[in-house]
Design an enzyme around this catalytic site. Structure first.
Site, PDB file in Angstrom:
ATOM      1  CG  ASP A  96     -48.752  37.581  25.816  1.00 12.56           C
ATOM      2  OD1 ASP A  96     -47.750  37.351  25.105  1.00 12.56           O
ATOM      3  OD2 ASP A  96     -48.968  36.989  26.904  1.00 12.56           O
TER       4      ASP A  96
ATOM      5  CD  GLU B 122     -44.621  39.827  23.923  1.00 14.53           C
ATOM      6  OE1 GLU B 122     -44.084  38.715  23.773  1.00 14.53           O
ATOM      7  OE2 GLU B 122     -44.540  40.489  24.971  1.00 14.53           O
TER       8      GLU B 122
ATOM      9  CG  ASP C 233     -52.101  35.181  30.101  1.00 18.07           C
ATOM     10  OD1 ASP C 233     -52.431  35.046  31.302  1.00 18.07           O
ATOM     11  OD2 ASP C 233     -51.675  34.267  29.398  1.00 18.07           O
TER      12      ASP C 233
END
Lengths: 183, 183
Positions: free
Chosen positions: A21, A81, A155
């Site tokens: 992430d 992501e 996160d």
């Protein structure tokens, strides 16, 4: 880098997916190990960059941090992501894209394949809805990994979400691989 | 990487500034060597990424290309153009920021200091005007480097522009350094 290790198991280090992430301040990462049943949580953590340093120094911390994780766990794939090209927060998106560029380079430079998922793809695969809330995602991760509590910080949870998304998206290939391993 | 070498000189490889004009398709680079008189043009080139490859593979080509240039010329400093956080072309800006993040990481990972200049700073330092045209910049570079023709392609000229900008911005420090070298 400040690793947070919410849970340990000790299987063989192979067939791992590294979920990422990306963020300039904090980049979450998650290591999932493939198994015949549920995926196994190996490690989750946050690679932090130091506030006040230059952009080059900060992306250096992130890229080196990810490289360390890759060298330790030797993942087959990095699932990351996708960044939004939102016109709403152009400065934030551009700083995040710098971080993401450094992370992509660090991963590809180690010879690891990189795959991308949008937040909507991740949410849909884990909950069935592309508009799922953070709580619904947390709940889905907890179920998928058989955890007693939800994962903290966010996160790390988001990194596990994208790792799980790749894990299930690529399941057919894994069955095929294991069939070939047992001739 | 497809280096374009518009001119050669063969002085000692030291006190170099590496100018970079970042772009995902093409990243221009320029090596300037410090000298008591005018700066010496060592090499200019373009690091190209392959169209059709994934974003990770493209930033890999750029980052590795820059690392090669750094290993060959061992510059003291990388001077790089700052990216605009323009709301007009958010997708372009975000792709460029990915390239820039990878380039910053590649440079910092080799232990080279990185400095940033905005296009306006570069134009003002080379021509006296922050709104100078491409032709005015080309003319200024030709004069500064004592070239017979203008530099082609534009990516290389822009990389020399940012290298020159750093060269002149940091001149005081250089005089200081060379004073120390001759005690």
């Amino acid at each position: 880098m400040s690793p947070v290790r919410p849970q340990f198991e000790d299987p063989e280090q192979s067939h791992c997916v590294l979920g990422v992430d990306p963020g300039l301040n904090r980049t979450g990462y998650a290591i999932l190990q493939r198994s015949p049943g549920k995926p196994i949580l190996r490690e989750g953590g946050v690679i932090q960059s130091t506030a006040g340093l230059s952009l080059a120094e900060r992306v250096l911390e992130l890229g080196r941090g990810l490289r360390e994780v890759i060298c330790e766990f030797k993942p087959q794939v990095v699932a990351i992501e996708q960044v939004f090209s939102t016109a709403k927060f152009p400065k934030t998106a551009i700083l995040m894209a710098h971080a993401r560029g450094a992370l992509l380079f660090a991963a590809a430079d180690q010879g690891v394949a990189v795959v991308h998922y949008t937040p909507t793809q991740v949410k849909r695969l884990l909950t069935g809805s592309g508009n799922a809330s953070k709580e619904q995602i947390q709940h889905a991760i907890r179920n998928e990994l058989g955890l007693e509590k939800v994962l903290e910080p966010n996160d790390v949870a988001d990194a596990f979400a994208v790792a799980l998304c790749h894990y299930y998206s690529s399941r057919v290939a894994v069955v095929h691989e294991s069939n070939r391993e047992i001739p």
